[in-house]
Design a protein around this motif. Structure first.
Motif, PDB file in Angstrom:
ATOM      1  N   SER A   8       0.828  -1.022  -0.135  1.00  0.00           N
ATOM      2  CA  SER A   8       0.056   0.053   0.103  1.00  0.00           C
ATOM      3  C   SER A   8       0.848   1.338   0.091  1.00  0.00           C
ATOM      4  N   PRO A   9       1.038   2.016  -1.235  1.00  0.00           N
ATOM      5  CA  PRO A   9       1.964   3.243  -1.323  1.00  0.00           C
ATOM      6  C   PRO A   9       1.229   4.136  -0.183  1.00  0.00           C
ATOM      7  N   ARG A  10       2.150   4.964   0.447  1.00  0.00           N
ATOM      8  CA  ARG A  10       1.924   6.037   1.246  1.00  0.00           C
ATOM      9  C   ARG A  10       2.513   7.170   0.743  1.00  0.00           C
ATOM     10  N   LEU A  11       1.594   8.202   0.383  1.00  0.00           N
ATOM     11  CA  LEU A  11       1.870   9.383  -0.144  1.00  0.00           C
ATOM     12  C   LEU A  11       2.382  10.429   0.686  1.00  0.00           C
ATOM     13  N   ILE A  12       3.406  11.041   0.504  1.00  0.00           N
ATOM     14  CA  ILE A  12       3.717  12.097   1.640  1.00  0.00           C
ATOM     15  C   ILE A  12       3.310  13.550   1.018  1.00  0.00           C
ATOM     16  N   VAL A  13       2.526  14.450   1.807  1.00  0.00           N
ATOM     17  CA  VAL A  13       2.158  15.355   1.229  1.00  0.00           C
ATOM     18  C   VAL A  13       1.997  16.604   2.368  1.00  0.00           C
ATOM     19  N   PRO A  14       1.997  17.970   1.976  1.00  0.00           N
ATOM     20  CA  PRO A  14       1.901  18.651   3.115  1.00  0.00           C
ATOM     21  C   PRO A  14       0.573  18.985   4.161  1.00  0.00           C
ATOM     22  N   ASP A  15      -0.542  18.695   3.437  1.00  0.00           N
ATOM     23  CA  ASP A  15      -1.781  18.645   3.929  1.00  0.00           C
ATOM     24  C   ASP A  15      -2.500  17.363   3.716  1.00  0.00           C
ATOM     25  N   PRO A  16      -2.557  16.285   4.474  1.00  0.00           N
ATOM     26  CA  PRO A  16      -3.047  15.281   4.329  1.00  0.00           C
ATOM     27  C   PRO A  16      -4.789  15.222   4.047  1.00  0.00           C
ATOM     28  N   PRO A  43      -3.720  14.852  10.451  1.00  0.00           N
ATOM     29  CA  PRO A  43      -3.723  13.611  10.716  1.00  0.00           C
ATOM     30  C   PRO A  43      -2.276  13.035  10.343  1.00  0.00           C
ATOM     31  N   SER A  44      -1.915  11.799  10.872  1.00  0.00           N
ATOM     32  CA  SER A  44      -0.702  11.078  10.678  1.00  0.00           C
ATOM     33  C   SER A  44      -0.969   9.999   9.405  1.00  0.00           C
ATOM     34  N   VAL A  45      -2.391   9.664   9.168  1.00  0.00           N
ATOM     35  CA  VAL A  45      -2.569   8.847   7.886  1.00  0.00           C
ATOM     36  C   VAL A  45      -3.981   9.148   7.758  1.00  0.00           C
ATOM     37  N   VAL A  46      -4.173   9.041   6.448  1.00  0.00           N
ATOM     38  CA  VAL A  46      -5.476   8.970   5.816  1.00  0.00           C
ATOM     39  C   VAL A  46      -5.438   7.617   4.897  1.00  0.00           C
ATOM     40  N   GLU A  47      -6.266   6.608   4.905  1.00  0.00           N
ATOM     41  CA  GLU A  47      -6.162   5.775   4.215  1.00  0.00           C
ATOM     42  C   GLU A  47      -7.371   5.634   2.985  1.00  0.00           C
ATOM     43  N   HIS A  48      -7.125   5.275   1.805  1.00  0.00           N
ATOM     44  CA  HIS A  48      -8.079   5.328   0.788  1.00  0.00           C
ATOM     45  C   HIS A  48      -8.298   4.176  -0.011  1.00  0.00           C
ATOM     46  N   ARG A  49      -9.594   3.802  -0.538  1.00  0.00           N
ATOM     47  CA  ARG A  49      -9.342   2.751  -1.217  1.00  0.00           C
ATOM     48  C   ARG A  49     -10.241   3.130  -2.648  1.00  0.00           C
ATOM     49  N   SER A  62       9.944  15.937   8.331  1.00  0.00           N
ATOM     50  CA  SER A  62      11.351  15.766   7.854  1.00  0.00           C
ATOM     51  C   SER A  62      12.260  15.192   8.929  1.00  0.00           C
ATOM     52  N   SER A  63      11.890  15.305  10.330  1.00  0.00           N
ATOM     53  CA  SER A  63      12.725  14.443  11.353  1.00  0.00           C
ATOM     54  C   SER A  63      12.435  13.187  11.329  1.00  0.00           C
ATOM     55  N   TRP A  64      11.521  12.506  10.447  1.00  0.00           N
ATOM     56  CA  TRP A  64      11.199  11.132  10.238  1.00  0.00           C
ATOM     57  C   TRP A  64      11.725  10.630   8.914  1.00  0.00           C
ATOM     58  N   GLY A  65      12.084  11.709   8.379  1.00  0.00           N
ATOM     59  CA  GLY A  65      12.562  11.278   6.883  1.00  0.00           C
ATOM     60  C   GLY A  65      11.390  11.188   5.842  1.00  0.00           C
ATOM     61  N   TRP A  66      10.311  11.724   6.147  1.00  0.00           N
ATOM     62  CA  TRP A  66       9.013  11.551   5.340  1.00  0.00           C
ATOM     63  C   TRP A  66       9.007  13.048   4.591  1.00  0.00           C
ATOM     64  N   LEU A  67       9.436  12.990   3.250  1.00  0.00           N
ATOM     65  CA  LEU A  67       9.723  14.162   2.624  1.00  0.00           C
ATOM     66  C   LEU A  67       8.764  13.913   1.335  1.00  0.00           C
ATOM     67  N   SER A  68       8.034  15.268   1.049  1.00  0.00           N
ATOM     68  CA  SER A  68       7.107  15.393  -0.043  1.00  0.00           C
ATOM     69  C   SER A  68       8.124  15.540  -1.380  1.00  0.00           C
ATOM     70  N   PRO A  69       7.232  15.495  -2.582  1.00  0.00           N
ATOM     71  CA  PRO A  69       8.028  15.733  -3.678  1.00  0.00           C
ATOM     72  C   PRO A  69       8.428  17.023  -3.755  1.00  0.00           C
ATOM     73  N   ALA A  70       7.985  18.121  -3.346  1.00  0.00           N
ATOM     74  CA  ALA A  70       8.423  19.426  -3.009  1.00  0.00           C
ATOM     75  C   ALA A  70       9.746  19.550  -2.282  1.00  0.00           C
ATOM     76  N   ASP A  71       9.785  18.726  -1.341  1.00  0.00           N
ATOM     77  CA  ASP A  71      10.873  18.735  -0.440  1.00  0.00           C
ATOM     78  C   ASP A  71      12.193  18.057  -1.035  1.00  0.00           C
ATOM     79  N   LEU A  72      11.795  16.856  -2.022  1.00  0.00           N
ATOM     80  CA  LEU A  72      12.893  16.426  -2.872  1.00  0.00           C
ATOM     81  C   LEU A  72      13.098  17.066  -4.296  1.00  0.00           C
ATOM     82  N   GLY A  73      12.347  17.784  -4.783  1.00  0.00           N
ATOM     83  CA  GLY A  73      12.453  18.447  -6.044  1.00  0.00           C
ATOM     84  C   GLY A  73      11.865  17.455  -7.304  1.00  0.00           C
ATOM     85  N   GLY A  74      10.887  16.852  -6.725  1.00  0.00           N
ATOM     86  CA  GLY A  74      10.239  15.769  -7.783  1.00  0.00           C
ATOM     87  C   GLY A  74       9.829  14.674  -7.108  1.00  0.00           C
TER      88      GLY A  74
END
Length: 134
Positions: A8-16, A43-49, A62-74
């Motif tokens: 189950s992919p987890r997408l990291i976003v600024p605003d879940p 919320p720490s997680v929102v699950e979808h189907r 960032s302290s958990w290493g959970w970076l969004s595409p904007a943080d990574l540059g893509g």
């Protein structure tokens, strides 16, 4: 003994919550779980189907290493979704703020597909059956 596995992919976003609303509106995702809000209100997680598949969204921390595409540059991952009408899904996504990266059209490999960047930087391949011109 056979072990069942699931990814189950987890997408990291600024605003879940905002991302959840986008995926529900644009992709028809069903929200099946939302964790209570943390101290920062997110919320720490929102699950979808969607059909038989599930995915989650979580806030960038960032302290958990959970970076969004904007943080990574893509985005380093392509999410592929097979749908009955790729054109309609692409239109809904762009109407809700996504950007066309590769137009949805019939491809020489026998599929109708294109690539869309959602408002949170994640890349989606929208694919389906070839469309025949009448």
């Amino acid at each position: 003994m056979t072990q069942q596995s699931r990814i189950s992919p987890r997408l990291i976003v600024p605003d879940p919550d905002r991302a959840s609303a986008f995926y529900q509106d644009a992709l028809g995702a069903e929200q099946v779980f939302r964790a209570p809000a943390e101290d920062d209100g997110r919320p720490s997680v929102v699950e979808h189907r969607i059909g038989g598949s599930s995915f989650r969204v979580s806030p960038a921390v960032s302290s958990w290493g959970w970076l969004s595409p904007a943080d990574l540059g893509g985005s380093a991952v392509l999410l592929e979704i097979e749908v009955d009408d790729p054109d309609a899904v692409g239109r809904r996504m762009t109407a809700h703020g996504a950007e066309v990266v590769v137009p949805i059209e019939n491809r020489p490999y026998g599929r109708r597909s294109g690539r869309i960047r959602d408002p949170f930087g994640h890349l989606w391949i929208i694919t389906g059956e070839l469309r025949t011109l009448a």
